[in-house]
Design an enzyme around this catalytic site. Structure first.
Site, PDB file in Angstrom:
ATOM      1  N   ARG A  89       0.789  -1.426  -0.123  1.00 17.43           N
ATOM      2  CA  ARG A  89      -0.006  -0.051  -0.170  1.00 17.43           C
ATOM      3  C   ARG A  89       1.076   1.344   0.143  1.00 17.43           C
ATOM      4  O   ARG A  89       0.571   2.246  -0.499  1.00 17.43           O
ATOM      5  CB  ARG A  89      -0.915  -0.002   1.154  1.00 17.43           C
ATOM      6  CG  ARG A  89      -2.007   1.023   1.158  1.00 17.43           C
ATOM      7  CD  ARG A  89      -3.111   0.733   2.099  1.00 17.43           C
ATOM      8  NE  ARG A  89      -2.636   0.841   3.575  1.00 17.43           N
ATOM      9  CZ  ARG A  89      -3.485   0.448   4.482  1.00 17.43           C
ATOM     10  NH1 ARG A  89      -4.407   0.196   4.696  1.00 17.43           N
ATOM     11  NH2 ARG A  89      -2.677   0.566   5.770  1.00 17.43           N
TER      12      ARG A  89
ATOM     13  N   LYS B  45      -2.670   6.316   1.301  1.00 14.57           N
ATOM     14  CA  LYS B  45      -2.603   6.703   2.896  1.00 14.57           C
ATOM     15  C   LYS B  45      -1.624   7.918   2.922  1.00 14.57           C
ATOM     16  O   LYS B  45      -0.423   7.538   2.914  1.00 14.57           O
ATOM     17  CB  LYS B  45      -2.104   5.355   3.512  1.00 14.57           C
ATOM     18  CG  LYS B  45      -2.611   5.691   5.176  1.00 14.57           C
ATOM     19  CD  LYS B  45      -2.365   4.383   5.776  1.00 14.57           C
ATOM     20  CE  LYS B  45      -2.740   4.517   7.361  1.00 14.57           C
ATOM     21  NZ  LYS B  45      -4.128   4.578   7.343  1.00 14.57           N
TER      22      LYS B  45
ATOM     23  N   GLU C 236     -16.371   6.382   3.986  1.00 11.74           N
ATOM     24  CA  GLU C 236     -15.740   5.740   5.493  1.00 11.74           C
ATOM     25  C   GLU C 236     -15.698   6.983   6.316  1.00 11.74           C
ATOM     26  O   GLU C 236     -16.046   8.117   6.218  1.00 11.74           O
ATOM     27  CB  GLU C 236     -14.452   5.318   4.951  1.00 11.74           C
ATOM     28  CG  GLU C 236     -13.536   6.112   4.256  1.00 11.74           C
ATOM     29  CD  GLU C 236     -12.099   5.537   4.354  1.00 11.74           C
ATOM     30  OE1 GLU C 236     -11.518   4.857   5.261  1.00 11.74           O
ATOM     31  OE2 GLU C 236     -11.284   5.934   3.237  1.00 11.74           O
TER      32      GLU C 236
HETATM   33  C1  LIG Z   1      -5.277   3.744   7.611  1.00  9.65           C
HETATM   34  C2  LIG Z   1      -6.678   3.977   7.314  1.00  9.65           C
HETATM   35  C3  LIG Z   1      -7.698   3.054   7.428  1.00  9.65           C
HETATM   36  C4  LIG Z   1      -7.399   1.766   8.087  1.00  9.65           C
HETATM   37  O1  LIG Z   1      -6.515   0.977   7.326  1.00  9.65           O
HETATM   38  P1  LIG Z   1      -5.946  -0.258   8.269  1.00  9.65           P
HETATM   39  O2  LIG Z   1      -4.889  -1.029   7.207  1.00  9.65           O
HETATM   40  O3  LIG Z   1      -6.866  -1.322   8.544  1.00  9.65           O
HETATM   41  O4  LIG Z   1      -5.369   0.179   9.424  1.00  9.65           O
HETATM   42  C5  LIG Z   1      -8.931   3.321   6.815  1.00  9.65           C
HETATM   43  N1  LIG Z   1      -9.211   4.400   6.425  1.00  9.65           N
HETATM   44  C6  LIG Z   1      -8.282   5.544   6.478  1.00  9.65           C
HETATM   45  C7  LIG Z   1      -8.618   6.494   5.726  1.00  9.65           C
HETATM   46  C8  LIG Z   1      -6.854   5.208   6.694  1.00  9.65           C
HETATM   47  O5  LIG Z   1      -5.826   6.176   6.531  1.00  9.65           O
END
Ligand SMILES: *Cc1c(COP(=O)(O)O)cnc(C)c1O
Length: 345
Positions: free
Chosen positions: A83, A185, A221
Site C-alpha cells: 500500500r 494513505k 468511510e
Molecule cells: C489507515 C486507514 C484505514 C485503516 O486501514 P488499516 O490498514 O485497516 O489500518 C482506513 N481509512 C483510512 C482513511 C486510513 O487512513
C-alpha cells in the site's frame, strides 16, 4: 530479548513515546541508500523541504505484539509495504522496495523489543513507517530527495473493558474526491479531516461518516477507518468506492467472515437512505487501531438511527468478527498462510 521497560502497559493511552531506535533510509541521487537504525529522534532538514511546502508525504500504520505463546509478531506487513508503494507512486515519490520495507519493520521492532507490550495487557507496539520529500522545492514539483523512516511507540488497549458502541454523525464535509487521493494513505487526507473531527467532538460525536462527494447519497468511510454493515440476512456488507482507503483490517475481516464464519460478504455501494431506513442491524468501523469499533447510533442532521445492539454492547456479528480476527492475531486461532510475520521467537 531485552528486559521489558518499566511501563504500566494496561494504562497506556494512544500517545507518542520516544523509543530507543528508529530506521532511516535516504533517497539521494536517484537511489535508496542501504538504511540503518539510529538513536536520534529529531530530523534536521531544509525549511523548504517538499513535505513542508507541498505536503509530499505518505505513511503506514501497523502493530507488533506478543502472542499467547510468547512470540513477537506483526500482522500482514507485506500489505502495508504494498500500500505504501502505491501511495508513494501516486504522489510522484520513489517507492520504497516492498521486501526492504518488511525487513526494516522487523529490524526496527527487534531493536525496540523491550518496548513490545507483554501478552494479555491489551497493549501493542504501534509501528509508523513514513516517507516524505526532503529536498527543497519552490516551483511546484516533486522533491529530488526523500527520507523513509520507521518509528515505534507502545500504545494501550483501544477499549478498556470491552468494545463500547460510539455515536457518529454524517459529515457536511467531503473527505476525498472521486478521482482524488482517498485511496492512498497520505497525511493530506488527514489534514482536511482535522476541522471536521474537532467540530464533531465538540458536538458530542465520536466520528464523521463521509459521503461520496459526487452525489452525497452513498457511504464512504470515516477519517481513518472503513465501514462494515450487517444486513437482516446476516450478510456482511462493505461499502465500495474508488475513494475509500483499502484497509488491511477490512480486507482481512472480509476473508474471516467468508472462510472462518461461513458468512456471505458483499462489497457494493451503500446508500445512506438504506442505513437510515433500517436495512442494517449492525454497523462498525474497522482499522488497525481498534480492529472493530461498533457503532451504536448514527445521526444525519438530527435524524437518528440506532442499531440493534444499542449503546451498551457490540452486536453479535461484529463481536464474532472482532473475536475471530483478534484471536488469529494473538495466536489463539490458526491464521491463514502468511498472515503472521514472526519477528522474535
Ligand atoms: C489507515 C486507514 C484505514 C485503516 O486501514 P488499516 O490498514 O485497516 O489500518 C482506513 N481509512 C483510512 C482513511 C486510513 O487512513
Amino acid at each position: 530479548m531485552g528486559a521489558k521497560k518499566d511501563i504500566d502497559w494496561s494504562n497506556l493511552g494512544f500517545d507518542y513515546h520516544v523509543t530507543d531506535k528508529r530506521y532511516v533510509s535516504m533517497y539521494q541521487n536517484g537511489a535508496w541508500d542501504e538504511g540503518k537504525l539510529i538513536s536520534d529522534d529529531k530530523i534536521v532538514m531544509s525549511e523548504d523541504a517538499g513535505v513542508l511546502q507541498y505536503s509530499q508525504s505518505v505513511f503506514e500504520g501497523l502493530k507488533a505484539y506478543t502472542t499467547q505463546d510468547g512470540k513477537i509478531v506483526c500482522f500482514r506487513p507485506d500489505l502495508n509495504a504494498e500500500r505504501m508503494y502505491d501511495s508513494a507512486q501516486y504522489l510522484e515519490m520513489p517507492p520504497f522496495p516492498k521486501d526492504r520495507f518488511v525487513d526494516a519493520v522487523v529490524e526496527t521492532v527487534r531493536a525496540n523489543d523491550a518496548w513490545v507490550p507483554p501478552y494479555g495487557t491489551g497493549a501493542t507496539l504501534y509501528i509508523r513507517p513514513f516517507m516524505f520529500g526532503y529536498s527543497p522545492v519552490i516551483g511546484v514539483s516533486p522533491a529530488e530527495d526523500y527520507m523513509f523512516r520507521i518509528f515505534v511507540t507502545p500504545v494501550g488497549p483501544y477499549f478498556k473493558g470491552g468494545a463500547k458502541p460510539i455515536v457518529v454523525r454524517v459529515s457536511d464535509y467531503d473527505r476525498a474526491a472521486p478521482r482524488g487521493t482517498g485511496h492512498i494513505k497520505a497525511g493530506l487526507n488527514y489534514a482536511m479531516s482535522l476541522h471536521a473531527i474537532v467540530d464533531a467532538h465538540n458536538k458530542g460525536f465520536s466520528e464523521n461518516i463521509y459521503l461520496d462527494p459526487a452525489t452525497r447519497t452513498k457511504l464512504e468511510e470515516t477519517g481513518g477507518a472503513n465501514i462494515l454493515l450487517v444486513d437482516a440476512d446476516n450478510t456482511l456488507v462493505i461499502p465500495k468506492s474508488t475513494s475509500i482507503l483499502p484497509s488491511i483490517t477490512r480486507r482481512s475481516l472480509h476473508y474471516v467472515a467468508e472462510n472462518y464464519l461461513g458468512m456471505k460478504v458483499v462489497e457494493r455501494e451503500v446508500l445512506l437512505s438504506e442505513v437510515m431506513g433500517g436495512e442494517f442491524k449492525e454497523c462498525g468501523l474497522c482499522g488497525t487501531a481498534a480492529v472493530i469499533s461498533p457503532i451504536g447510533r448514527i445521526n444525519d442532521h438530527g435524524k437518528e438511527f440506532t442499531f440493534s445492539n444499542g449503546m451498551e454492547k457490540i452486536g453479535p456479528v461484529m463481536g464474532k468478527l472482532l473475536d475471530t480476527l483478534t484471536g488469529i492475531q494473538m495466536g489463539r486461532i490458526e491464521a491463514p498462510e502468511g498472515w503472521i510475520k514472526v519477528i522474535e521467537e
